[in-house]
Write an enzyme that holds these catalytic residues in place. Structure first.
Site, PDB file in Angstrom:
ATOM      1  N   HIS A  21      -0.163   2.050   2.933  1.00  0.00           N
ATOM      2  CA  HIS A  21       0.323   3.583   2.851  1.00  0.00           C
ATOM      3  C   HIS A  21       1.458   3.783   2.001  1.00  0.00           C
ATOM      4  O   HIS A  21       2.509   3.093   1.786  1.00  0.00           O
ATOM      5  CB  HIS A  21       1.157   3.696   4.142  1.00  0.00           C
ATOM      6  CG  HIS A  21      -0.009   3.544   5.594  1.00  0.00           C
ATOM      7  ND1 HIS A  21      -0.798   4.656   6.067  1.00  0.00           N
ATOM      8  CD2 HIS A  21      -0.341   2.483   5.963  1.00  0.00           C
ATOM      9  CE1 HIS A  21      -1.610   4.071   6.868  1.00  0.00           C
ATOM     10  NE2 HIS A  21      -1.234   2.807   7.128  1.00  0.00           N
ATOM     11  N   ARG A  71      10.098  15.956   0.205  1.00  0.00           N
ATOM     12  CA  ARG A  71      10.083  17.420   0.539  1.00  0.00           C
ATOM     13  C   ARG A  71       9.417  18.335  -0.139  1.00  0.00           C
ATOM     14  O   ARG A  71       9.111  19.313  -0.234  1.00  0.00           O
ATOM     15  CB  ARG A  71      11.512  17.820   0.694  1.00  0.00           C
ATOM     16  CG  ARG A  71      12.363  17.060   1.853  1.00  0.00           C
ATOM     17  CD  ARG A  71      13.418  17.941   2.392  1.00  0.00           C
ATOM     18  NE  ARG A  71      14.066  16.737   3.512  1.00  0.00           N
ATOM     19  CZ  ARG A  71      15.294  17.039   3.809  1.00  0.00           C
ATOM     20  NH1 ARG A  71      16.236  18.092   3.362  1.00  0.00           N
ATOM     21  NH2 ARG A  71      15.832  16.062   4.727  1.00  0.00           N
ATOM     22  N   ASP A 135      -5.238  10.861   4.949  1.00  0.00           N
ATOM     23  CA  ASP A 135      -5.005  10.443   6.166  1.00  0.00           C
ATOM     24  C   ASP A 135      -4.510  11.640   7.234  1.00  0.00           C
ATOM     25  O   ASP A 135      -3.789  12.086   6.791  1.00  0.00           O
ATOM     26  CB  ASP A 135      -4.133   9.206   5.942  1.00  0.00           C
ATOM     27  CG  ASP A 135      -4.331   8.183   7.112  1.00  0.00           C
ATOM     28  OD1 ASP A 135      -5.172   7.712   7.614  1.00  0.00           O
ATOM     29  OD2 ASP A 135      -3.109   8.202   7.972  1.00  0.00           O
ATOM     30  N   HIS A 194      -7.967   3.581  11.586  1.00  0.00           N
ATOM     31  CA  HIS A 194      -7.275   2.511  12.084  1.00  0.00           C
ATOM     32  C   HIS A 194      -7.790   2.369  13.785  1.00  0.00           C
ATOM     33  O   HIS A 194      -7.595   3.467  14.265  1.00  0.00           O
ATOM     34  CB  HIS A 194      -5.605   2.934  12.285  1.00  0.00           C
ATOM     35  CG  HIS A 194      -4.948   2.893  10.921  1.00  0.00           C
ATOM     36  ND1 HIS A 194      -5.363   3.820   9.860  1.00  0.00           N
ATOM     37  CD2 HIS A 194      -3.898   2.103  10.670  1.00  0.00           C
ATOM     38  CE1 HIS A 194      -4.283   3.440   9.063  1.00  0.00           C
ATOM     39  NE2 HIS A 194      -3.579   2.661   9.321  1.00  0.00           N
ATOM     40  N   GLU A 197      -5.838  -1.602  16.519  1.00  0.00           N
ATOM     41  CA  GLU A 197      -4.460  -2.327  16.030  1.00  0.00           C
ATOM     42  C   GLU A 197      -3.558  -2.616  17.481  1.00  0.00           C
ATOM     43  O   GLU A 197      -3.323  -3.969  17.781  1.00  0.00           O
ATOM     44  CB  GLU A 197      -3.673  -1.139  15.383  1.00  0.00           C
ATOM     45  CG  GLU A 197      -2.295  -1.604  14.713  1.00  0.00           C
ATOM     46  CD  GLU A 197      -1.546  -0.455  13.761  1.00  0.00           C
ATOM     47  OE1 GLU A 197      -2.139   0.698  13.905  1.00  0.00           O
ATOM     48  OE2 GLU A 197      -0.736  -0.886  13.332  1.00  0.00           O
ATOM     49  N   ASP A 283      -0.120  -3.051   4.263  1.00  0.00           N
ATOM     50  CA  ASP A 283       0.113  -1.737   5.351  1.00  0.00           C
ATOM     51  C   ASP A 283       1.166  -1.029   4.898  1.00  0.00           C
ATOM     52  O   ASP A 283       0.957   0.184   4.215  1.00  0.00           O
ATOM     53  CB  ASP A 283       0.208  -2.307   6.703  1.00  0.00           C
ATOM     54  CG  ASP A 283      -0.135  -1.129   7.717  1.00  0.00           C
ATOM     55  OD1 ASP A 283      -0.583  -0.214   7.121  1.00  0.00           O
ATOM     56  OD2 ASP A 283       0.067  -1.572   8.833  1.00  0.00           O
TER      57      ASP A 283
HETATM   58 ZN   LIG Z   1      -2.256   1.316   8.391  1.00  0.00          ZN
END
Ligand SMILES: [Zn+2]
Length: 344
Positions: A21, A71, A135, A194, A197, A283
């Site tokens: 990410h 921002r 995402d 995902h 998890e 991750d």
């Molecule tokens: Zn992830």
């Protein structure tokens, strides 16, 4: 957490990173810089402390906290450039990077402007190819998830290769996302999510059967069910496994029904040995004080041999969403890098 040995070797191994990410890769020093841009004084130690989750809910909170300093386009450009440089330092040849577009909408930002700025900034770093996964945040519901799918379709770029959903997988039933994934498929984008998890194996199976997920983020919940492992192996659906993340968020302990868990209890070696398709990823590397290279060092210490690790690295190219031509060219670079390391 101990620094793994011979990290240099794993840094030199050519790799593809398929589950990372962008917003989880912001080093504490960059958080300080971003906060200062927006008039907030923060020390590196304070930023690092905010990153240390006690459990999964706190991890989600930390993720939302750090994105509060993103921002506008300039902020996204800064973190994308730093991210690309970090990939290059680790000899990552190709990365599919998850972008939380859901958070941009939630903060009333212009995702198209943010995306354009970060894509351009990352492209200025030569030698690493980055593509993007748009995402959504699962617990915010199906309508915001659809908004993310629509903007991905609208921008329609070869660099936006997939749609995914992260966040709290227990926050919304899989069936509620069916329409979103049907739309994504109709737009020719790859489908990710995902699952498994913190949730059980049934959520992984649903992700494949109801949503057509082509790879699963994490998926460690399948360790509790042999039939789901066989199902994934038969369908050739890879799990993107991120061991340090699973320890830091408490996801592995939760799967095991224990208060805590260590690397030695992580199911990745077992998945690998039984022939489940798996890839290895970081991750949210800054939040979990890791890197993709360190994940390789950890998994080697968990008992996979160097040759196993080479196969694991090769799998990350095999399961990447690239054309046959691009895959051949990446694999060629991978194999010549492996030979240079004296491994074959
Ligand atoms: Zn992830």
């Amino acid at each position: 957490m101990n620094k793994p040995e011979n990290e240099k070797f794993w840094t030199a191994l050519p790799k593809a990173e398929l589950h990372v990410h962008l917003e989880g890769s912001i080093a504490p020093s960059t958080v300080v810089e971003l906060a200062a841009r927006h008039g907030v004084q923060l020390t590196e130690a304070e930023a690092a402390a905010r990153y240390a989750p006690g459990d999964f809910a706190q991890f989600i909170e930390s993720f939302i906290w750090v994105t509060g300093f993103l921002r506008g386009p300039e902020d996204y450009a800064l973190i994308a450039r730093r991210f690309a440089e970090s990939m290059k330092r680790q000899n990552v040849l190709y990365a599919e990077v998850t972008l939380s577009i859901g958070i941009m909408f939630r903060r009333n930002q212009d995702p198209a402007a943010n995306y354009e700025a970060l894509r351009e900034a990352a492209a200025q770093v030569p030698g690493v190819r980055l593509v993007w996964i748009f995402d959504a945040v699962r617990q915010w519901g199906a309508a915001p998830a659809m908004e993310v799918a629509r903007i991905a379709a609208e921008l329609r770029s070869p660099d936006i290769i997939a749609y995914g959903i992260g966040g709290d997988e227990l926050g919304l039933p899989t069936r509620d996302l069916r329409g979103v994934y049907e739309f994504v498929a109709s737009q020719g984008m790859h489908r990710l999510i995902h699952a498994g998890e913190i949730g059980g194996p049934e959520l992984v199976r649903e992700a494949v059967e109801m949503l057509g997920a082509e790879r699963i983020g994490h998926g460690i919940g399948v360790m509790r069910d042999e039939r789901t492992m066989d199902f994934l192996a038969a369908r050739g659906i890879p799990l993107e496994v991120c061991p340090t993340s699973n320890l830091r968020t408490g996801a592995l302990a939760r799967q095991l029904g224990k208060g805590a868990a260590g690397y030695e209890q992580h199911p990745l070696p077992e998945f690998f040995r039984r022939g489940l398709p798996v890839t290895l990823s970081s991750d949210d590397p800054a939040m979990f004080e890791t890197s993709v290279s360190q994940e390789y060092a950890h998994v080697h210490r968990m008992g996979l041999t160097k040759m196993d690790m080479v196969r694991l690295a090769e799998a990350s190219f095999q399961h990447a969403f690239v054309s046959d031509q691009e895959r051949s060219s990446l694999l060629e670079k991978f194999h010549s890098g492996v030979s240079a390391l004296g491994l074959v």
